[in-house]
Design a protein around this motif. Structure first.
Motif, mmCIF file in Angstrom:
data_model
loop_
_atom_site.group_PDB
_atom_site.id
_atom_site.type_symbol
_atom_site.label_atom_id
_atom_site.label_comp_id
_atom_site.label_asym_id
_atom_site.label_seq_id
_atom_site.Cartn_x
_atom_site.Cartn_y
_atom_site.Cartn_z
ATOM 1 N N VAL A 163 0.842 -1.202 0.000
ATOM 2 C CA VAL A 163 0.000 0.000 0.000
ATOM 3 C C VAL A 163 0.877 1.251 0.000
ATOM 4 O O VAL A 163 0.647 2.196 -0.763
ATOM 5 N N LEU A 164 1.905 1.262 0.853
ATOM 6 C CA LEU A 164 2.812 2.416 0.919
ATOM 7 C C LEU A 164 3.528 2.632 -0.412
ATOM 8 O O LEU A 164 3.698 3.775 -0.860
ATOM 9 N N ALA A 165 3.936 1.540 -1.055
ATOM 10 C CA ALA A 165 4.631 1.648 -2.342
ATOM 11 C C ALA A 165 3.711 2.259 -3.397
ATOM 12 O O ALA A 165 4.136 3.103 -4.195
ATOM 13 N N ARG A 166 2.450 1.846 -3.407
ATOM 14 C CA ARG A 166 1.503 2.403 -4.378
ATOM 15 C C ARG A 166 1.284 3.896 -4.150
ATOM 16 O O ARG A 166 1.058 4.653 -5.094
ATOM 17 N N LEU A 167 1.331 4.308 -2.885
ATOM 18 C CA LEU A 167 1.122 5.718 -2.552
ATOM 19 C C LEU A 167 2.409 6.534 -2.644
ATOM 20 O O LEU A 167 2.396 7.747 -2.437
ATOM 21 N N GLY A 168 3.528 5.848 -2.934
ATOM 22 C CA GLY A 168 4.803 6.540 -3.029
ATOM 23 C C GLY A 168 5.332 7.005 -1.689
ATOM 24 O O GLY A 168 6.073 7.992 -1.603
ATOM 25 N N LYS A 169 4.971 6.284 -0.629
ATOM 26 C CA LYS A 169 5.383 6.664 0.722
ATOM 27 C C LYS A 169 6.462 5.716 1.251
ATOM 28 O O LYS A 169 6.499 4.541 0.871
ATOM 29 N N PRO A 170 7.326 6.207 2.143
ATOM 30 C CA PRO A 170 8.356 5.344 2.731
ATOM 31 C C PRO A 170 7.768 4.432 3.802
ATOM 32 O O PRO A 170 6.716 4.726 4.381
ATOM 33 N N THR A 171 8.450 3.338 4.046
ATOM 34 C CA THR A 171 8.068 2.429 5.126
ATOM 35 C C THR A 171 8.613 2.986 6.442
ATOM 36 O O THR A 171 9.784 3.377 6.508
ATOM 37 N N PRO A 172 7.803 3.064 7.487
ATOM 38 C CA PRO A 172 8.279 3.617 8.760
ATOM 39 C C PRO A 172 9.497 2.861 9.304
ATOM 40 O O PRO A 172 9.605 1.638 9.150
ATOM 41 N N VAL A 173 10.392 3.586 9.925
ATOM 42 C CA VAL A 173 11.564 2.978 10.554
ATOM 43 C C VAL A 173 11.091 2.014 11.643
ATOM 44 O O VAL A 173 10.203 2.335 12.431
ATOM 45 N N GLY A 174 11.684 0.826 11.664
ATOM 46 C CA GLY A 174 11.307 -0.168 12.660
ATOM 47 C C GLY A 174 10.450 -1.290 12.111
ATOM 48 O O GLY A 174 10.271 -2.313 12.765
ATOM 49 N N TRP A 175 9.936 -1.108 10.898
ATOM 50 C CA TRP A 175 9.116 -2.152 10.288
ATOM 51 C C TRP A 175 9.967 -3.213 9.604
ATOM 52 O O TRP A 175 9.663 -4.405 9.673
ATOM 53 N N VAL A 176 11.015 -2.778 8.906
ATOM 54 C CA VAL A 176 11.814 -3.681 8.067
ATOM 55 C C VAL A 176 13.297 -3.421 8.302
ATOM 56 O O VAL A 176 13.717 -2.278 8.489
ATOM 57 N N ILE A 177 14.086 -4.505 8.295
ATOM 58 C CA ILE A 177 15.543 -4.367 8.353
ATOM 59 C C ILE A 177 16.150 -5.018 7.120
ATOM 60 O O ILE A 177 15.549 -5.912 6.518
ATOM 61 N N ASP A 178 17.358 -4.552 6.754
ATOM 62 C CA ASP A 178 18.044 -5.145 5.611
ATOM 63 C C ASP A 178 18.960 -6.272 6.078
ATOM 64 O O ASP A 178 18.944 -6.665 7.251
ATOM 65 N N ARG A 179 19.767 -6.800 5.164
ATOM 66 C CA ARG A 179 20.648 -7.929 5.475
ATOM 67 C C ARG A 179 21.724 -7.574 6.500
ATOM 68 O O ARG A 179 22.342 -8.453 7.093
#
Length: 224
Positions: free
Chosen positions: A191-207
């Motif tokens: 949903v955020l990607a469709r709206l062009g919005k960033p994902t809030p910090v704390g939701w996802v981490i990288d490798r």
């Protein structure tokens, strides 16, 4: 900002049903699928509403999911049952399983039905609410593919594994709880990607264990 377009509920329902019908889904099952998806949108759960329609279309077209859901009873007792969905539509399997659980609960006070070899079944709360509407306590759970890193880890090893509960109350509406067991889940990032919005910090981490906020890049890095 992406423009939002409002569509009358019944027009959207008819459209979704027609999509499933053209994919070879029987009419009754198409109606169930449409109702599950619209129920999510009407509750404000955009991540699991009609925006998910293309997921089911792609899976039926590529043969991952069968358009005709043939439930096989593997094992059954007075209060329990194990069903095999044989790679059918998860929404149909979930609906039929809860119907069976309700019948058993009405007869014996408890009904517990599990389904295997199924697929994505929409919002878990839809099925819990089916029981609540019959004056019962409803519970619905499902597993999911690995996408969640355990504490202090970076490898996706756990599913979002949602849980849902619903029961009647003395108010005009039932008690209702429906949530993933993770901080968030893929659908909300879509949903955020469709709206062009960033994902809030704390939701996802990288490798590297660092916060990731580019919604489109996050989705591109997830298993398809």
């Amino acid at each position: 900002m992406t423009e939002r377009i409002r569509v009358p509920v019944e027009e959207l329902r008819q459209f979704v049903e027609e999509v499933f019908l053209r994919l070879g889904v029987p009419k009754g099952d198409a109606e169930i699928c449409a109702d599950v998806l619209l129920a999510a949108d009407l509750r404000g759960i955009e991540s699991h509403g009609v925006s998910r329609l293309m997921l089911y279309v792609k899976r039926i077209r590529n043969g991952t999911v069968s358009p005709v859901t043939k439930l096989l009873v593997v094992r059954e007792g007075p209060t329990t049952a194990v069903l095999d969905a044989q790679d059918g539509l998860g929404m149909v399997a979930g609906y039929r399983a809860m119907e069976l659980a309700i019948r058993k609960a009405r007869a014996f006070g408890l009904g517990a039905v599990v389904v295997r070899n199924s697929s994505h079944y929409g919002i878990a709360g839809y099925y819990a609410l089916m029981a609540a509407k019959e004056g019962m306590i409803g519970m619905s759970f499902t597993n999911a593919r690995p996408s969640v890193a355990p504490t202090f880890g970076v490898e996706p090893m756990l599913g979002t594994n949602p849980i849902a509960f619903a029961c009647p109350t003395d108010e005009p509406f039932p008690f209702y709880f429906d949530a993933a067991t993770s901080v968030s889940q893929r659908g909300k990032i879509e949903v955020l990607a469709r709206l062009g919005k960033p994902t809030p910090v704390g939701w996802v981490i990288d490798r590297e264990g660092q916060p990731a906020t580019d919604s489109r890049a996050i989705l591109d890095g997830l298993p398809k």
